[in-house]
Design a protein around this motif. Structure first.
Motif, short mmCIF file in Angstrom:
data_model
loop_
_atom_site.label_atom_id
_atom_site.label_comp_id
_atom_site.label_asym_id
_atom_site.label_seq_id
_atom_site.Cartn_x
_atom_site.Cartn_y
_atom_site.Cartn_z
N LEU A 87 75.84 38.96 38.53
CA LEU A 87 74.67 39.12 37.67
C LEU A 87 75.00 38.76 36.23
CD1 LEU A 87 71.76 40.81 37.28
CD2 LEU A 87 73.35 42.43 36.32
N LYS A 88 76.09 39.26 35.71
CA LYS A 88 76.44 39.01 34.32
C LYS A 88 76.76 37.53 34.09
CE LYS A 88 76.69 40.50 30.22
NZ LYS A 88 75.48 40.99 29.56
N LEU A 89 77.50 36.92 35.00
CA LEU A 89 77.81 35.50 34.86
C LEU A 89 76.54 34.65 34.92
CD1 LEU A 89 81.06 35.34 37.00
CD2 LEU A 89 80.88 35.09 34.51
N TYR A 90 75.60 35.05 35.76
CA TYR A 90 74.31 34.36 35.84
C TYR A 90 73.52 34.57 34.55
CZ TYR A 90 69.48 33.42 37.10
OH TYR A 90 68.20 32.94 37.10
N GLU A 91 73.47 35.82 34.08
CA GLU A 91 72.72 36.15 32.87
C GLU A 91 73.25 35.38 31.66
OE1 GLU A 91 71.15 40.25 30.81
OE2 GLU A 91 73.20 40.21 31.55
N MET A 92 74.56 35.18 31.61
CA MET A 92 75.18 34.45 30.51
C MET A 92 75.02 32.94 30.64
SD MET A 92 78.65 36.72 30.16
CE MET A 92 79.35 35.69 28.90
N GLY A 93 74.46 32.50 31.76
CA GLY A 93 74.26 31.07 31.97
C GLY A 93 75.51 30.34 32.44
N LYS A 94 76.50 31.10 32.90
CA LYS A 94 77.75 30.49 33.35
C LYS A 94 77.71 30.05 34.80
CE LYS A 94 80.73 32.54 29.94
NZ LYS A 94 82.11 32.30 29.65
N LEU A 95 76.82 30.67 35.58
CA LEU A 95 76.68 30.33 37.00
C LEU A 95 75.22 30.14 37.35
CD1 LEU A 95 79.01 32.81 38.93
CD2 LEU A 95 79.44 30.41 38.43
N SER A 96 74.98 29.25 38.29
CA SER A 96 73.64 29.10 38.84
C SER A 96 73.35 30.30 39.73
CB SER A 96 73.55 27.82 39.68
OG SER A 96 74.36 27.95 40.85
N SER A 97 72.09 30.50 40.06
CA SER A 97 71.74 31.62 40.93
C SER A 97 72.38 31.47 42.31
CB SER A 97 70.23 31.75 41.06
OG SER A 97 69.65 30.57 41.58
N GLY A 98 72.50 30.24 42.79
CA GLY A 98 73.13 30.01 44.09
C GLY A 98 74.60 30.39 44.11
N LYS A 99 75.33 30.00 43.06
CA LYS A 99 76.75 30.33 42.99
C LYS A 99 76.96 31.82 42.75
CE LYS A 99 78.29 25.77 41.81
NZ LYS A 99 78.81 24.85 40.83
N ALA A 100 76.11 32.41 41.92
CA ALA A 100 76.20 33.84 41.68
C ALA A 100 75.93 34.61 42.98
CB ALA A 100 75.21 34.26 40.60
N ALA A 101 74.96 34.14 43.75
CA ALA A 101 74.64 34.79 45.03
C ALA A 101 75.84 34.74 45.97
CB ALA A 101 73.44 34.11 45.67
N LYS A 102 76.60 33.65 45.95
CA LYS A 102 77.79 33.56 46.81
C LYS A 102 78.82 34.61 46.42
CE LYS A 102 77.38 28.79 48.19
NZ LYS A 102 77.93 27.44 48.18
N ILE A 103 79.03 34.81 45.11
CA ILE A 103 79.96 35.85 44.66
C ILE A 103 79.48 37.22 45.12
CG2 ILE A 103 80.80 37.09 42.63
CD1 ILE A 103 81.05 34.42 41.22
#
Length: 84
Positions: free
Chosen positions: A35-51
């Motif tokens: 969530l935090k990496l996504y919120e910071m714009g470091k990951l796409s939602s797809g990659k964040a979902a994988k984590i």
């Protein structure tokens, strides 16, 4: 594809104070990292979902629980567009 492993040590007292199982705590920790990496714009939602070990749809639906928008738009951009 090679996968890396992140290990975080934590005492049992954390589980006791949160009244959570090890499985639930670790699942939530994975989600919060994603969530935090996504919120910071470091990951796409797809990659964040994988984590987070969720489908992309499940990940996006859970964002609301933490007041995070599924839309990656900068607030300044929105304000600028509203002035036009």
């Amino acid at each position: 594809m090679k996968e890396n492993v992140l290990t975080i040590k934590y005492p049992d007292e954390i589980l006791l104070s949160l009244k959570e199982s090890k499985k639930d705590f670790e699942s939530e920790a994975r989600f919060l990292l994603a969530l935090k990496l996504y919120e910071m714009g470091k990951l796409s939602s797809g990659k964040a979902a994988k984590i987070a070990r969720l489908s992309r749809v499940e990940f996006l639906l859970r964002l609301g629980q933490y007041n995070v928008s599924p839309f990656q738009v900068d607030l300044d951009e929105i304000m600028e567009e509203s002035r036009k």
